[in-house]
Structure formats: C-alpha cells, structure tokens
Motif scaffolding. Structure first.
Motif, PDB file in Angstrom:
ATOM      1  N   ALA A 139      47.420   6.950 -13.990  1.00 45.83           N
ATOM      2  CA  ALA A 139      46.954   8.178 -14.652  1.00 45.83           C
ATOM      3  C   ALA A 139      45.600   7.977 -15.330  1.00 45.83           C
ATOM      4  O   ALA A 139      44.758   8.882 -15.342  1.00 45.83           O
ATOM      5  CB  ALA A 139      48.000   8.647 -15.664  1.00 45.83           C
ATOM      6  N   ASP A 140      45.378   6.796 -15.903  1.00 48.05           N
ATOM      7  CA  ASP A 140      44.106   6.549 -16.581  1.00 48.05           C
ATOM      8  C   ASP A 140      42.948   6.568 -15.591  1.00 48.05           C
ATOM      9  O   ASP A 140      41.863   7.100 -15.876  1.00 48.05           O
ATOM     10  CB  ASP A 140      44.150   5.203 -17.303  1.00 48.05           C
ATOM     11  CG  ASP A 140      45.118   5.216 -18.495  1.00 48.05           C
ATOM     12  OD1 ASP A 140      45.421   6.334 -18.977  1.00 48.05           O
ATOM     13  OD2 ASP A 140      45.569   4.134 -18.908  1.00 48.05           O
ATOM     14  N   ARG A 141      43.181   5.998 -14.418  1.00 48.46           N
ATOM     15  CA  ARG A 141      42.124   5.979 -13.403  1.00 48.46           C
ATOM     16  C   ARG A 141      41.812   7.400 -12.936  1.00 48.46           C
ATOM     17  O   ARG A 141      40.655   7.772 -12.738  1.00 48.46           O
ATOM     18  CB  ARG A 141      42.547   5.095 -12.224  1.00 48.46           C
ATOM     19  CG  ARG A 141      41.408   4.729 -11.292  1.00 48.46           C
ATOM     20  CD  ARG A 141      41.854   3.765 -10.207  1.00 48.46           C
ATOM     21  NE  ARG A 141      42.317   2.489 -10.735  1.00 48.46           N
ATOM     22  CZ  ARG A 141      42.639   1.440  -9.955  1.00 48.46           C
ATOM     23  NH1 ARG A 141      42.552   1.551  -8.644  1.00 48.46           N
ATOM     24  NH2 ARG A 141      43.055   0.323 -10.492  1.00 48.46           N
ATOM     25  N   LEU A 142      42.848   8.211 -12.777  1.00 45.93           N
ATOM     26  CA  LEU A 142      42.633   9.608 -12.386  1.00 45.93           C
ATOM     27  C   LEU A 142      41.863  10.369 -13.458  1.00 45.93           C
ATOM     28  O   LEU A 142      40.974  11.167 -13.154  1.00 45.93           O
ATOM     29  CB  LEU A 142      43.975  10.302 -12.133  1.00 45.93           C
ATOM     30  CG  LEU A 142      44.663  10.004 -10.806  1.00 45.93           C
ATOM     31  CD1 LEU A 142      46.062  10.607 -10.799  1.00 45.93           C
ATOM     32  CD2 LEU A 142      43.855  10.542  -9.628  1.00 45.93           C
ATOM     33  N   ALA A 143      42.210  10.113 -14.733  1.00 46.27           N
ATOM     34  CA  ALA A 143      41.517  10.796 -15.828  1.00 46.27           C
ATOM     35  C   ALA A 143      40.034  10.434 -15.822  1.00 46.27           C
ATOM     36  O   ALA A 143      39.167  11.297 -16.046  1.00 46.27           O
ATOM     37  CB  ALA A 143      42.163  10.425 -17.158  1.00 46.27           C
ATOM     38  N   ALA A 144      39.736   9.156 -15.558  1.00 41.24           N
ATOM     39  CA  ALA A 144      38.331   8.731 -15.504  1.00 41.24           C
ATOM     40  C   ALA A 144      37.610   9.404 -14.341  1.00 41.24           C
ATOM     41  O   ALA A 144      36.454   9.829 -14.463  1.00 41.24           O
ATOM     42  CB  ALA A 144      38.257   7.208 -15.375  1.00 41.24           C
ATOM     43  N   GLN A 145      38.307   9.522 -13.200  1.00 44.73           N
ATOM     44  CA  GLN A 145      37.703  10.204 -12.042  1.00 44.73           C
ATOM     45  C   GLN A 145      37.461  11.678 -12.357  1.00 44.73           C
ATOM     46  O   GLN A 145      36.409  12.235 -12.002  1.00 44.73           O
ATOM     47  CB  GLN A 145      38.616  10.067 -10.817  1.00 44.73           C
ATOM     48  CG  GLN A 145      38.677   8.659 -10.248  1.00 44.73           C
ATOM     49  CD  GLN A 145      39.603   8.580  -9.035  1.00 44.73           C
ATOM     50  OE1 GLN A 145      40.016   9.603  -8.493  1.00 44.73           O
ATOM     51  NE2 GLN A 145      39.922   7.374  -8.614  1.00 44.73           N
ATOM     52  N   SER A 146      38.420  12.317 -13.009  1.00 46.14           N
ATOM     53  CA  SER A 146      38.256  13.734 -13.364  1.00 46.14           C
ATOM     54  C   SER A 146      37.060  13.927 -14.281  1.00 46.14           C
ATOM     55  O   SER A 146      36.282  14.875 -14.126  1.00 46.14           O
ATOM     56  CB  SER A 146      39.518  14.270 -14.050  1.00 46.14           C
ATOM     57  OG  SER A 146      40.436  14.753 -13.101  1.00 46.14           O
TER      58      SER A 146
END
Length: 921
Positions: free
Chosen positions: A542-549
């Motif tokens: 989830a953290d990686r997705l948040a950074a991508q977003s």
C-alpha cells in the motif's frame, strides 16, 4: 378467482426484428448457406411459447405492420426516411412467421394505412374500456403512452415490465405525459425530430415543472439558455411532432376484428398440431417437431443446432407438475433430508447469503433438490419480523460438513465457484462438485446468457421468482435475511429444483459430444483451480501505491499547467466544447472528423492523429492516461485489499468471454497498461512477503504457434522448429533479405504484420498502424501470403467453414459461434469473418492456459503445497513461493506448461523471478 378477462397483444413487428438480430443465422437446412434463413421464425416461436405459458389470456392478437405508407407519411414525408430497408433474409421470413403464428393458435392482424402500434392502441383502449386486463408484449418504449391501471407492457426477451410505476421510474414522467415527452425528445429511429439538444432528463424536468407540453409552450419565453432558444425555435414543429408520436386508439378495425367491442374474433384457437409438425420439419426445427409427440422422443435425444432437445416437452412437464418444497425447522427434518441427499445420485445445492462478494458472503440459508419438484430449504440466519425459530447455523453446518466434503457424493450447482467460497468462509471445503449448469451452458451455447433464470426459461420453459421480487431494488432493497422464511424457501428451493431440471436437459447434449464433453470437464476442473487462486490472493504494498499515486498526481497537475501554457488560457481538459474551440478556432488545428451531430470531434482517435503534429493533444493524451491509471489502480488497489491480510482477491469470471478467455474484475488485473513505464510500475506493488518471491511463467508467442499448428504452413512450422525469432524470420521472408540482415525496423513491421493478420487486420489497418500508405501495406500483406500460403489457405477455409456451420472450433473442440457470419449487413459480416479467423487461436490459447492451470495446481498439491498460484493474466501464471522452491519451479512449471498438449510446434514457457510482479518479468 377473478372474472376479469385478459387480452394479450403481441407487437409482432418489434419482435420479429429483435428475433432476427438476436438469434444465430439458423438455416432450414443446417449447414447450407444457400438454404433459407430461419432464425427470426425460431425466435418468434420461442417468444410466443414463453408468453403463452407466462400469461393466461382469454383473447389475443399478434399484430404486424402492413406494407405500404401510413397516415404519418402524409403528415411528414420524411417519416422513417432514415430507416435501412428490411434485410432480405428477414423479408423472406415474414410470410412463414405469419403462417406459424396462426398455426400456434394466435390471431394475426396487419392493417393497411396504420402501424402495428395503432392497432395495438385501439384494441387496448377498447378492452380497457370494458374493464379487461390488457398485457402488451413488446420491447418498444413508444407503447408506454398506453400504460394505465388496465394496461401493462412486458418484454419477454429481457424480463422488463412497464406498469404505471415502471414507466414513471424509467422515463421520469408518468404514462399520461409520454406523448409530450416523446414530442420533446424526438424519435431518431422514426426520423421524428424533437427539440434540438433536449434529451430525456431535460424533457422530464420541464414536464415535471410545467405539467404538460402545452403549459411548457405557453411559458417557453421563461426557459433560459441554449435549451430555451432551441425550444422557442421548435414551437412551430412541436404540434406535428406530437401528432406523429401519438398512437391512434380509434382506428376503424371493423373489417378486421368482427364484432368489436366483443372481441370474439381474436380469441385463441387450438394449435394445428399436424400442420405445425409439417412446418417444423420443413424449417429444420427437429426438437419442436419431436415435442409435438413427446412419447416418441428418446431420453436425452440430441437436438438440432441452437435447439435444446425436447425443450417444449420438458417445459410442459415443468409448468404443470406439482412441487413439494420443505422448510427444515427441526432436527428430524434435517436428518430426513440428509439421508435423502446422501442416497441421491446427484444433489443440487444453492446458498442464500449476505453478499454478492463471495469472499465476504455469509450463509443465510441453504437449499437442496434431489429429484424434479422435490427440494428443501434450511433457514439459518433470517432476522426479519415473525421469523420462526431456526436451527443453529454452526450445528447445522457441522452436520452437513461430512457430506459436503465427501467427494463420493456427487453435487451440482449453478456457478459453483461462488458457493465453494461461501462454504469456505464457514470452514467447509466442498468436494464432489461434478456439474455446474452455468458452465454447461457456457460450453454448449457460449453466445447466450448463462444465468439460471434465462437457462430455465430457455430449456425448460419455467419462469420463477426473481431476487428483486423478494428484496426490491435500489435504495429500498432489503437484505435476504429479512425476507420472510416461506418466501425465501420458495425462491431458494425453486433455484435448486430448476438447476436440476436444466442439468437434465443440458448434460445429455454434452454426453453425446466427446469434444464438448472434454471442454466441459476442463471448465469444471478450472473452476476449482480458480477458486484456489482467488482464495490465495496477492499481497499489495500500500505504501508503494500511495507513493505512485502522489507522483502521478504531481505529473497530472504539471500536465494541466503545460496544457494551459500551450493554449494560452486555463480550460476544462474534459470539455469537448472547450477543446474544440481551442484546437480549431484558437490554434487552427485541422478538423479530423465530426460527430454524428456535426460537431468537431476531439475523441481519442482525433487526439492521437493530431498529437503527431501538435503538442497540446499529446499532453491531453498523457493526462488522460495517467488520470485513468491513478483512478483505476494506484488510488483503488489498496482499498480493495482485505484489511486483515493486505491481499487483493480478484474475481475471475469464467463464463463471459466467447473465446473461452477468463476475465478479471474487482480489481481487473488483465487491463493494467503495461506498455507505459507508469503502468508497469503498478506491478511493482504486487509483492511477496518476507522469505518468499514472485514468479511469472508465461507462454511465448502462443497465438503464433497456434497459427502455425492450425494452418500447417511449412515456413511458419520450420521457423518454430528451428527456434528462430519468428518476427525476424517473417521480416526476412517479407522483405526478401537474409535473416542476419533484418533491421530492427523491419522486425517491428513484421511483428505488426504477424499479430495483425491473426486479428484479421486489413491493409488499411496495417497502413494506419505502421504509418505507411495503403498501397505499401497491401504489398506487404500480399508478400506475406506468398511466403506463407498455408496461412492464407487457413483463413479462406475457416471463413467457408464458419459460413457453413455457424461456428468455428478450437484445436480441442470448443465451439465459438458467429451469429453474423452470413449477415446481409456487410460490416457485421466482415467483423464475423475476422472473428472466425482469430477465434480458434484465442480460444485454443484459452484452452491451453486453462489446461496448464489445472495440471500445475495438481503438481503443486502433490509436491509443493507451499507454492501458491496467485494470478492468471492472459497467457501468464503468477506464483508466490518460498525462496527455496525457486529451482523446482523453474524446472517443473515450464515443463508442465509445455506438455499440456501435443501441437505441430513446440510450446515454450518462460520463467522470471523477483521480489515483485514487475521484477519477475
């Protein structure tokens, strides 16, 4: 018993068109393309038989349009001017349709000078005036103006019902205002203009505010904006529009319906069985002919194409038999039914639950059926008022568990993967599911709906209670747990009973065809494997997705500002009107194409064309792409994860794609846009937990290998046997150069040609894709076929075979139906021909990956239960495994995947391993 008489009016003209387009291209002599088309005839018979069972009528008429002009043509010469002429294949079926409708006992009406709608309107008003109940069977919304407390419209093709409340909910106005509504909106089908740019929402809003068209016209000066201007501009036309859309209810029918208003002339008459048998034989409807003499039909007899065996016989039995549905409220009743299901050769099961999400659904009740008409329901978690005392859920499941988990007890269901999950949510791993009626239908009739209600009506003639009947719709829908137990029992028992009924019709057809039986066995095994994959899920970072977003959001804002700078002003990037003004008026870009209303188009195709020469469209394309990626994946994936495990569990739909391919939803893992760096980065968020890794194993160039196998082309076979780069080999052939002299650009061209021809790409499509002129593209294709004559021959043979049979097959016998392959409509026929070429390859690829899934899962269960299969995407299987099992997987999984079938070329599967899905490629 009510003494109210019922009149049924069938809109024959509406249904014959719908039957023509909905049914496959049946022929009087199956397989003979020169034989007369019969699909519309068969569709009309189906509809009338279903309607007669559903509605018991005292009087009836099937009403058709007569040939020639009507009074509306005199009012407005352009009335229906845009309608295409009736297809010749349909025109040829009109006379036999009238004939068979009469033979079935329905009075037929077709009256010159007025339309079928006007005849229906006149008869409906006359009957309603006598206090009769009137049921109109039609899919035409125009008839909604006739609806009142006496008149209802039903559509047997989709189950829709239009009463006063239904019309009001659908259109936003009551039936009494439908004429005014239609005058404002217009009718594009009949070429009746309305008020320009006034759609249903605006029309409904105006009528709700002013009460009628007359009142609206009187206040036209108060309507603001462009809509008001358009309304005022249409004031002279609106009276004519209203006259055109108004259905006449006072036609003189005295010369056609004797004795009006008594209506004795349109009472049902008896079916003319002898003449019907001759008719059915003449037009190739063998099972309908057999059904007229049910005692002569052997059990499980094979039906003709698209024609379920003995459906009418089964339907008659189903509609008129008694049913015995029990509600289990005591342990003695449960013990009695447990003994019955244990002794049954096959038991149908259905669960009623708290959710459509199978991974979160909990049981509310369970039903069983072991023989036709016999079923039982166990209410377990109903909590509505007046609910009787129920047996305790945990104890009931404990008693059922040994039977449910025993593979020696054969079980049947409709969409069993869902029920597997539901039972698994309660700690029960069901074994012994040997049949699934949804998958039976998917294999036998992939082009038709596979829901139980549709299957039951189509194959047994039975109609039943719908979920909406019990629970309501929309915001007012109640949970199943609040449905009264007696009604829930009737609904659930009926589902189990119908599932058993449908199985008894479909299974003999599969048993009679060895290839289809093999495909069905594959689908059943695949269902179990997919259940395992869905249950495993995949871990999301989830953290990686948040950074991508966050990064995508920053880039999206930057693109907006860059677009503003190029345009010289801020604007709404999603407004076609503003884009048109900036593109064409301010920046002077050329108009590429126009919309149907004449506006300058700024759709995706136009943006891509303009982006070749202008920076602003390129910025907009990137903005749209990144916004979609952010909204669909990086923002949402983590939200879809199970909060307890951090894993996302996609849902694989097994009975959707006509090619046999799986589809994925919530989330859709098939559509991650991996051609862009940002899209590929999304796969980085699909990770393995500590101590484990992700592995991807996918087939290499699977559809080209299937093309080589199916076509038997020597050059293509040789390229694969010698392990050549097939695109480089194709480039060498097409461009006439040595293999070592092929340039990267030539290889790229060859790759587009290879895959393009598989999908039936034309020279125009190839030219557009490669950015070359049509002549050059045609030369490339001609040269390709000169070098690969086997491919050309395969394409010609496949199209001819499809036209003769109405379907093509995969290597393993999956049937892929092509209803439009003999269509008189050129574009539709061409699309079907392209599908005929491609479908065997896509379908065979689907069969291969399904075979691979099943065999790999068997190997994992036997040797490596710690290795989890977590995704299937196109031709790729994805695993999560301990680091220590990597060498085993690298050796065994490609071997299994390559060995699932013996083709004329070797199958090749390649493995990648990494900490996340992206690095495993």
């Amino acid at each position: 018993m009510s003494d109210t008489k019922t009149l049924v009016l069938v809109d024959g003209s509406s249904y014959l068109y719908r039957a023509f387009h909905a049914m496959p291209d049946l022929r009087a002599v199956p397989g003979d393309p020169t034989s007369a088309a019969t699909g519309a005839i068969r569709g009309m018979i189906n509809m009338l038989q279903a309607l007669k069972k559903e509605v018991h009528a005292d009087y009836a008429a099937c009403v058709f349009d007569a040939s020639g002009p009507t009074f509306r043509d005199a009012i407005y010469p352009d009335y229906k001017a845009n309608r295409a002429p009736m297809p010749e294949d349909l025109r040829a079926q009109i006379e036999p349709i009238h004939e068979v409708v009469r033979l079935l006992g329905w009075p037929v009406l077709a009256i010159e000078g007025v339309e079928a709608d006007d005849v229906i309107g006149t008869l409906a008003r006359a009957a309603a005036g006598q206090g009769m109940r009137v049921v109109i069977s039609s899919g035409d919304k125009d008839l909604s103006q006739l609806v009142d407390e006496h008149v209802t419209i039903i559509d047997t093709m989709n189950g829709k019902r239009r009463d006063v409340a239904g019309v009001t909910a659908e259109f936003g106005v009551p039936p009494a205002l439908m004429v005014d509504f239609q005058a404002l909106v217009g009718d594009a089908v009949d070429n009746v203009p309305g008020v320009p740019k006034v759609g249903p929402k605006t029309a409904a809003k105006w009528l709700a505010e002013y009460g009628s068209l007359d009142a609206l016209v009187a206040h036209a000066g108060a309507i603001k904006g462009v809509a008001g201007e358009n309304l005022r501009g249409a004031l002279d036309w609106l009276p004519t529009a209203r006259e055109l859309v108004t259905i006449k209810t006072d036609c003189d029918l005295s010369g056609h319906v004797a004795g009006l208003p008594a209506m004795d002339a349109i009472a049902f008459s008896a079916e003319q069985t002898g003449n019907l048998a001759d008719f059915y034989q003449k037009y190739g409807f063998k099972s309908l002919a057999r059904a007229l003499k049910p005692e002569a039909a052997p059990a499980g007899a094979s039906g003709d194409l698209f024609d379920a065996p003995d459906a009418s016989t089964v339907a008659t039995r189903a509609q008129h038999r008694d049913v015995a549905y029990d509600i289990i409220l005591t342990w003695a009743q449960l013990d009695d039914w447990l003994a019955r299901v244990r002794a049954a050769p096959l038991a149908a099961i259905d669960t009623e639950t708290t959710s459509l999400d199978e991974l979160r659904a909990e049981i509310v009740g369970i039903s069983f059926s072991v023989e036709p008409g016999a079923a039982a329901y166990i209410p377990l978690a109903h909590d509505g008022p007046d609910t009787p005392a129920q047996l305790p859920l945990a104890e009931v499941l404990a008693r059922l568990k040994p039977w449910l988990e025993d593979p020696k007890h054969p079980k049947l269901g409709q969409h069993v993967k869902y029920d597997r999950h539901v039972f698994a949510n309660h700690g029960i791993e069901v074994r012994g599911y040997v049949h699934d009626t949804m998958l039976q239908s998917y294999v036998l009739e992939v082009h038709k709906p596979h829901g139980l209600a549709s299957l039951a009506e189509r194959h047994t003639g039975r109609t039943g209670i719908s979920y909406e009947d019990l629970c309501g719709k929309g915001a007012k829908q109640i949970p199943f747990s609040q449905v009264p137990v007696d009604k829930a029992a009737a609904y659930s028992c009926e589902d189990s009973d119908q599932t058993l009924d449908v199985h008894r019709v479909l299974w003999p057809q599969l048993e009679a065809d060895e290839k289809l039986r093999g495909i069905y066995a594959l689908e059943i095994a695949c269902s179990e494997t997919l259940f395992r994959i869905e249950r495993n899920g995949v871990l999301i970072d989830a953290d990686r997705l948040a950074a991508q977003s966050h990064a995508l959001g920053q880039r999206i804002l930057q693109l907006e500002q860059e677009a503003y700078d190029i345009a010289g002003q801020p604007f709404n990037l999603g407004s076609p009107k503003q884009l048109g003004e900036i593109f064409f008026d301010k920046l002077g870009m050329p108009v590429v194409k126009k919309t149907a209303t004449g506006a300058r188009s700024t759709d995706e195709e136009v943006l891509e064309k303009l982006a070749e020469d202008y920076p602003l469209p390129a910025k907009l394309l990137e903005h749209r792409s990144l916004s979609k990626l952010k909204g669909t994946y990086t923002d949402k994936l983590a939200q879809l994860a199970d909060p307890r495990t951090g894993r996302v569990h996609t849902h694989y739909a097994q009975a959707v794609a006509v090619t046999g391919r799986l589809s994925s939803n919530d989330p859709n893992l098939q559509n991650i846009p991996i051609r862009t760096p940002e899209g590929r980065r999304v796969r980085e968020a699909f990770v393995a937990p500590p101590g484990r890794v992700i592995a991807s194993c996918d087939y290499s160039q699977i559809e080209l290998r299937i093309m080589a196998h199916i076509s038997g082309d020597e050059a293509l076979l040789r390229a694969f046997h010698e392990g050549l780069d097939v695109h480089r080999a194709t480039a060498a052939e097409v461009f006439g150069v040595a293999l070592g002299q092929v340039t990267s650009e030539q290889r790229r061209y060859a790759k587009v040609i290879n895959f393009g021809l598989i999908y039936g790409m034309s020279s125009y499509g190839l030219a557009k894709n490669l950015g070359i002129d049509n002549t050059a593209a045609k030369n490339y294709i001609d040269r390709y076929f000169q070098r690969y004559p086997g491919v050309w021959q395969y394409m010609q043979d496949t199209k001819a075979q499809a036209k003769a049979r109405g379907y093509v097959e995969t290597v393993f016998g999956r049937r892929l139906y092509l209803p439009e392959i003999n269509s008189p409509n050129g574009p539709r026929r061409s699309a079907a021909e392209r599908a005929a070429i491609n479908a065997p390859m896509q379908g065979t690829a689907a069969d291969l990956i399904k075979k691979a899934m099943v065999q790999v899962q068997d190997a994992l269960d036997a040797a490596k239960p710690e290795v989890l299969m977590i995704m299937q995407v196109h031709d790729e299987l994805v695993f999560e495994l301990p680091e220590g099992d990597v060498n085993w997987l690298r050796a065994e999984v490609p071997r299994i995947m390559a060995g699932v079938a013996e083709l004329k070329v070797p199958l090749l599967a390649e493995v990648g391993v990494g900490p996340d899905w992206d690095k495993a490629h």
